[in-house]
Scaffold this active site. Structure first.
Site, PDB file in Angstrom:
ATOM      1  N   GLU A  63       0.826  -1.210   0.000  1.00 30.59           N
ATOM      2  CA  GLU A  63       0.000   0.000   0.000  1.00 30.59           C
ATOM      3  C   GLU A  63       0.859   1.259   0.000  1.00 30.59           C
ATOM      4  OE1 GLU A  63      -2.779  -0.526   3.247  1.00 30.59           O
ATOM      5  OE2 GLU A  63      -3.833  -2.116   2.174  1.00 30.59           O
ATOM      6  N   CYS A  72      -2.227  -4.888  -5.325  1.00 28.29           N
ATOM      7  CA  CYS A  72      -2.688  -6.119  -4.681  1.00 28.29           C
ATOM      8  C   CYS A  72      -1.600  -7.197  -4.734  1.00 28.29           C
ATOM      9  CB  CYS A  72      -3.924  -6.661  -5.408  1.00 28.29           C
ATOM     10  SG  CYS A  72      -5.407  -5.667  -5.238  1.00 28.29           S
ATOM     11  N   GLU A  74      -1.822 -10.331  -5.707  1.00 29.73           N
ATOM     12  CA  GLU A  74      -1.810 -11.160  -6.922  1.00 29.73           C
ATOM     13  C   GLU A  74      -1.022 -10.480  -8.031  1.00 29.73           C
ATOM     14  OE1 GLU A  74      -4.277 -10.161  -5.032  1.00 29.73           O
ATOM     15  OE2 GLU A  74      -6.074 -11.418  -5.229  1.00 29.73           O
ATOM     16  N   CYS A 112      -9.770  -9.497  -6.346  1.00 30.59           N
ATOM     17  CA  CYS A 112     -10.561  -8.373  -6.861  1.00 30.59           C
ATOM     18  C   CYS A 112     -10.661  -8.461  -8.385  1.00 30.59           C
ATOM     19  CB  CYS A 112      -9.958  -7.042  -6.425  1.00 30.59           C
ATOM     20  SG  CYS A 112      -8.510  -6.540  -7.372  1.00 30.59           S
ATOM     21  N   CYS A 115      -7.413  -7.804 -10.389  1.00 37.52           N
ATOM     22  CA  CYS A 115      -6.480  -8.941 -10.346  1.00 37.52           C
ATOM     23  C   CYS A 115      -6.966 -10.083 -11.235  1.00 37.52           C
ATOM     24  CB  CYS A 115      -6.281  -9.408  -8.909  1.00 37.52           C
ATOM     25  SG  CYS A 115      -5.261  -8.254  -7.964  1.00 37.52           S
TER      26      CYS A 115
HETATM   27  N1  THU Z   1      -6.124  -6.738  -1.899  1.00 37.24           N
HETATM   28  C1  THU Z   1      -5.295  -7.656  -2.477  1.00 37.24           C
HETATM   29  O1  THU Z   1      -4.079  -7.662  -2.245  1.00 37.24           O
HETATM   30  N2  THU Z   1      -5.851  -8.553  -3.322  1.00 37.24           N
HETATM   31  C2  THU Z   1      -7.171  -8.596  -3.656  1.00 37.24           C
HETATM   32  O2  THU Z   1      -7.558  -9.318  -4.550  1.00 37.24           O
HETATM   33  C3  THU Z   1      -8.133  -7.780  -2.890  1.00 37.24           C
HETATM   34  C4  THU Z   1      -7.543  -6.671  -2.128  1.00 37.24           C
HETATM   35  C5  THU Z   1      -5.532  -5.733  -1.007  1.00 37.24           C
HETATM   36  C6  THU Z   1      -5.564  -4.335  -1.557  1.00 37.24           C
HETATM   37  C7  THU Z   1      -5.485  -3.530  -0.288  1.00 37.24           C
HETATM   38  O3  THU Z   1      -4.116  -3.364   0.045  1.00 37.24           O
HETATM   39  C8  THU Z   1      -6.154  -4.397   0.753  1.00 37.24           C
HETATM   40  O4  THU Z   1      -6.218  -5.699   0.209  1.00 37.24           O
HETATM   41  C9  THU Z   1      -7.558  -3.948   1.119  1.00 37.24           C
HETATM   42  O5  THU Z   1      -8.348  -3.773  -0.007  1.00 37.24           O
END
Ligand code: THU
Length: 159
Positions: A63, A72, A74, A112, A115
């Site tokens: 982040e 993310c 993935e 998500c 991804c």
């Molecule tokens: N996040 C992921 O790393 N992968 C996903 O498929 C869903 C969300 C992360 C993004 C963010 O840093 C945190 O989860 C909250 O949304």
């Protein structure tokens, strides 16, 4: 008029039902959550890729104070693979996450939409399916390929 129904097959396995290779991949994804940088959401996601040569590569969500700059787990794993070993095929990806309590999610964590799109293009690029493992304490969902998770998807053939 035509009704089109699309259904997907999900295999749910308890930890005790995973093969030795699957357990290694799941544990690698769980371990990757501890490398996450998530000071804003406190939701730590880990991803692990299994390549066709048996090696693995991890990713985790990273982040940023400028929220949209983050990425993310993935995509961090898949882009690292594209940058470091584009000649290898990704045969499977596993995702795990720890929520704000620090515990692994009970439900299998879902990737998500962005991804899924990137995962889908990985399949197109390597011309072979990538199995998807979604870990949760109550069990791991196993989907045979990414297209099942993103039906009716946009791809380069539209361009
Ligand atoms: N996040 C992921 O790393 N992968 C996903 O498929 C869903 C969300 C992360 C993004 C963010 O840093 C945190 O989860 C909250 O949304």
């Amino acid at each position: 008029m035509e009704n089109i129904t699309i259904s997907i097959k999900i295999v749910k396995k308890l930890d005790s039902e995973l093969t030795a290779e699957e357990a290694l991949l799941v544990n690698s994804a769980k371990e990757a959550t501890y490398k996450s940088y998530a000071p804003y959401s406190h939701f730590s996601v880990g991803a692990s890729l299994l390549f066709d040569d048996g090696t693995m590569m991890q990713g985790s969500n990273q982040e940023n104070s400028s929220y949209p700059c983050g990425i993310c787990a993935e995509r961090s794993a898949l882009f690292a693979a594209g940058a470091q070993c584009p000649e290898k095929k990704v045969v499977a990806i596993c995702i795990a996450a720890r929520d704000t309590s620090g515990e692994f999610t009970s439900r299998p964590v879902a990737p998500c939409g962005a991804c899924r799109q990137v995962m889908s293009e990985t399949e197109d690029r390597q011309k072979s399916p990538m199995k998807v493992y979604l870990y949760g304490k109550e069990g791991t969902y196993i989907v045979r390929n990414v297209k099942d998770l993103l039906p009716v998807s946009f791809d380069a053939s539209f361009l």
